[in-house]
Enzyme design. Structure first.
Site, PDB file in Angstrom:
ATOM      1  CB  SER A   7      29.865  36.320  30.284  1.00  0.00           C
ATOM      2  OG  SER A   7      31.234  36.509  30.528  1.00  0.00           O
ATOM      3  CB  SER A  10      31.083  36.836  34.085  1.00  0.00           C
ATOM      4  OG  SER A  10      30.400  37.620  33.112  1.00  0.00           O
ATOM      5  CE  LYS A  26      27.369  38.851  34.629  1.00  0.00           C
ATOM      6  NZ  LYS A  26      28.009  38.665  33.298  1.00  0.00           N
TER       7      LYS A  26
END
Length: 449
Positions: free
Chosen positions: A148, A124, A49
């Site tokens: 997330s 996320s 990420k």
């Protein structure tokens, strides 16, 4: 074909071919010379990420005004994975503010679900979810403060683990409010396999990261045996089917007993955690967005501007909400202690529930811009309980029909109920999660395996 699929779901912010090829050549040369791998991850490609820092690369946390920010060093967890022999080759999308259960930003646009482009990949860590869901990665690193890691894993049919806080190292990531301690974020793995989660956990903890990052708990990975699963309930039929299927299979496993788990004041839990997310009144998020003049994404509006619990808190108010958090944790611990099999006076911990089996969301992957209910995941962030997501099935409109007789409990329930049109979700993964008590991360892994 794979490149076209990646482009369609829009999950990668940066490919690192030169770095990856150079790393692979080094690893091949090392093995040829020493006849042994560098470590347990020798040659394993891992995606990351984007807000988890890599030296010299962008570190924008989803804000246009942060575009010029660069990683001064590799994040602590990435250093450990690198020393264990992995190859970093791709960085993945994240939403504006990092506080969405979807992945949408003005930098990269919208990341969609690999099974259905009308659905969200989650957030996320939605870029990780989409890429691994496409099998463009077998293992990735995400972060979680309200769902997330688990939301993308559930939406994309993956395995994932949100560890207890202070278990894995977090130094080196980028976000607003990095110094806040009211609700602690976690970093963890997403994978195509259950074994991939354990591989990351064992590898990182074997490096004793607490010697470098003092806030971490000095707790190596512990293999355990004993498990007992308690099944939760949900009102959407598609998730009820998954719960029933798993529960029926568990009933046939020797040593596993099931009890019903009754949720305890989860509406109050959301009030507490939503009040603690933005104790500065979301000033840092607002400033970061408005510094460039970029538009507010719909779910940034939802979690900040439309959130009645977002307000600037005085020191005394922070203490108040932190006290509410701790009181709720004590109450939930008592509920856990009082829920079990053996009720005899001398049973002590013998009859305690080991893990909770429960949904990851109100249904499967939501339609874009509709992931507005955090309670199935943020609940466990408030309690700081570890949670492991795993795939169960996929939506079949012939089986998973809409419940026309269902009477919603409140407007939020009605909103999610009305979203479910079976054909719109055909083939979407159905996932569940196992939740354990603090620092019993290993137990939920063993229970799933």
């Amino acid at each position: 074909m794979f490149g076209a699929d990646v482009k369609k779901v829009n999950c990668i912010t940066e490919l690192l071919p030169e770095r990856a090829y150079a790393r692979a050549e080094f690893l091949d040369a090392y093995f040829a010379e020493h006849q042994r791998p560098v470590g347990p991850l020798h040659g394993l490609p891992i995606s990351v990420k984007e807000h988890v820092g890599m030296k010299g690369l962008g570190l924008n946390a989803g804000f246009i005004s942060w575009w010029e920010h660069k990683g001064e060093d590799n994040a602590h967890i990435l250093k450990i994975l690198w020393d264990a022999g992995c190859v970093f080759y791709a960085r993945t999308t994240q939403p504006q503010t990092l506080m969405h259960l979807e992945t949408s930003s003005n930098l990269y646009g919208v990341t969609v679900n690999p099974f259905n482009k009308n659905l969200t990949s989650g957030g996320s860590s939605g870029g990780e979810g989409a890429l691994i869901g496409l099998r463009g990665s077998c293992l990735g690193i995400g972060t979680d403060i309200g769902g997330s890691i688990r939301s993308p894993a559930a939406n994309c049919g993956l395995y994932a683990l949100k560890p207890t806080s202070h278990r894995l190292p977090t130094d080196g990531w980028s976000a607003t409010m990095l110094g806040q301690e009211a609700i602690l974020p976690a970093i963890g793995p997403l994978s195509t396999s259950l074994e991939g989660l354990k591989l990351v956990m064992k590898t990182v903890l074997a490096a004793k990261p607490w010697l470098v990052e003092p806030s971490l708990i000095p707790l190596p990975w512990r293999d355990q045996d004993n498990q007992l699963v308690s099944a939760g309930k949900n009102k959407l039929k598609v998730v009820i089917r998954a719960l029933k299927e798993v529960a029926e299979k568990l009933k046939a496993v020797d040593g596993v007993e099931l009890v019903d788990w009754k949720p305890y004041k989860h509406d109050e839990a959301w009030e507490i955690i939503a009040s603690l997310y933005f104790c500065d009144g979301a000033k840092e998020e607002k400033d970061a967005i408005e510094a460039s003049g970029e538009p507010w994404r719909p779910l940034s509006d939802f979690i900040i501007k439309e959130n009645p619990y977002v307000k600037h808190c005085s020191i005394e108010e922070v203490w108040y909400w932190t006290g509410r958090r701790e009181a709720y944790r004590r109450e939930y611990a008592k509920i856990w202690n009082d829920t079990g099999i053996d009720k005899s006076p001398h049973a002590k911990s013998k009859g305690l529930v080991d893990v909770i089996l429960c949904p990851v969301g109100p249904g499967v992957a939501p339609l874009l811009n509709t992931a507005k209910y955090w309670g199935y995941t943020s609940q466990w962030n408030l309690l700081d309980y570890p949670a492991l997501v795993f795939p169960v099935s996929k939506v079949d409109p012939k089986i998973d029909v809409a419940d026309e007789e269902y009477k919603p409990m409140n407007p939020k329930d009605d909103f999610n109920h009305q979203l479910y049109v079976p054909e719109s979700f055909r083939g979407a993964p159905i996932s569940l999660q196992l939740v354990g008590r603090r620092y019993e991360d290993e137990k939920i892994y063993i229970a799933e395996s």
